[in-house]
Design an enzyme around this catalytic site. Structure first.
Site, mmCIF file in Angstrom:
data_model
loop_
_atom_site.group_PDB
_atom_site.id
_atom_site.type_symbol
_atom_site.label_atom_id
_atom_site.label_comp_id
_atom_site.label_asym_id
_atom_site.label_seq_id
_atom_site.Cartn_x
_atom_site.Cartn_y
_atom_site.Cartn_z
ATOM 1 N N GLU A 148 -10.751 -3.082 -1.505
ATOM 2 C CA GLU A 148 -9.360 -3.292 -1.096
ATOM 3 C C GLU A 148 -9.381 -4.079 0.195
ATOM 4 O OE1 GLU A 148 -6.984 0.276 -0.670
ATOM 5 O OE2 GLU A 148 -5.786 -0.651 0.919
ATOM 6 N N GLU A 153 -1.323 -4.062 8.492
ATOM 7 C CA GLU A 153 -0.590 -2.807 8.418
ATOM 8 C C GLU A 153 -0.114 -2.437 9.823
ATOM 9 O OE1 GLU A 153 -2.360 0.232 5.363
ATOM 10 O OE2 GLU A 153 -4.016 -0.669 6.472
#
Length: 272
Positions: A148, A153
């Protein structure tokens, strides 16, 4: 965005000031060709590029939102993904918040390239905007073994800091996280738009903000495959705004709703 619900195995997380970071030079920019983009200039989301997710399961992070189509809009040349404090029930159960999530799976994916997203990211405890990538084919098995890539974020109680992270599996069947964070010298990422970039080449992945690289990773691994696996396969793009979860925690009385993640454009480049 998918994170271990128990112990997080974090390697190399730290503060990197923007003023210390090297720039992406004009010479390097000239080596890249635009191969895919969305400028969000229409009146609705382009269904040939994006799938809108409807899901109330809360991901793998004990999140509190129900993802709905109604929370994803294109307005005034911007994509708006909106989190609302409203109760919604469906096949996946009842949730106290709704939000939005979109992805390019089945419509566009890439092996290597530069991805850039110009966005303004919301703040507030329990607010969790993310731009990230998942493997289309899962060549090395289910998460985390096929990897991933988290491009950016923000956890809303730290709105002046962005995180860039790799997730992958080690040879003992554990999930490993490797990445770093960047803290603004002043203000927050909710105050203005910034360009969040990922440069992804064979054996090398770099993260940038406004053209300034703040971390580069050149080492990782996964089960039953040699480097540079798992980051040597096709990945697709995901954008979402989560509410709550094991990392940001739950919203509190000061968290403002609706909360909006605004995206001006998304652009994908590959080497000429």
């Amino acid at each position: 965005m998918i994170r271990a619900s128990a112990t997080r195995i974090a390697l190399g997380f730290g503060l990197v000031l923007l003023v210390c970071a090297p720039r992406i030079t004009a010479e390097d920019q000239a080596k890249w060709e635009l191969v895919w983009s969305d400028e969000f200039d229409g009146n609705s989301l382009d269904g040939s590029k994006w799938e809108v997710i409807v899901d109330g399961r809360g991901g793998g992070n004990k999140e509190l939102q129900y993802y709905l189509k109604e929370n994803v809009r294109v307005v005034d040349g911007m994509l708006r993904i909106e989190a609302r404090k409203e109760r919604h029930g469906g096949p996946d159960g009842q949730r106290d918040y709704t939000s939005g999530k979109i992805r390019t799976k089945g419509k566009a994916d890439w092996k290597y390239g530069r991805i850039e997203v110009r966005a303004k990211l919301p703040k507030g405890k329990g607010i969790w905007p993310a731009v990230w990538m998942m493997p289309t084919d899962n060549r090395y098995g289910n998460w985390p073994n096929s990897g991933e890539i988290d491009i950016v974020e923000v956890v809303g109680h730290e709105p002046d800091r962005v995180h860039g992270t790799l997730h992958y599996g080690d040879r003992e069947k554990r999930q490993v996280e490797k990445g770093s964070s960047l803290k603004l010298e002043k203000g927050t990422f909710a105050d203005d738009f910034h360009v969040f970039g990922l440069g992804w080449e064979k054996g090398k992945i770099s993260w940038s903000v406004d053209g300034k690289i703040y971390q580069t990773q050149t080492g990782w691994h996964t089960r039953d495959a040699e480097f540079p696996a798992p980051f040597d396969q096709r990945f697709h793009l995901i954008m979402n705004l989560a509410v709550g979860g094991t990392w940001p925690g739950d919203p509190d009385g000061k968290t403002e709703f609706p909360a909006g993640m605004l995206v001006d454009w998304v652009r994908v480049y590959q080497r000429k």
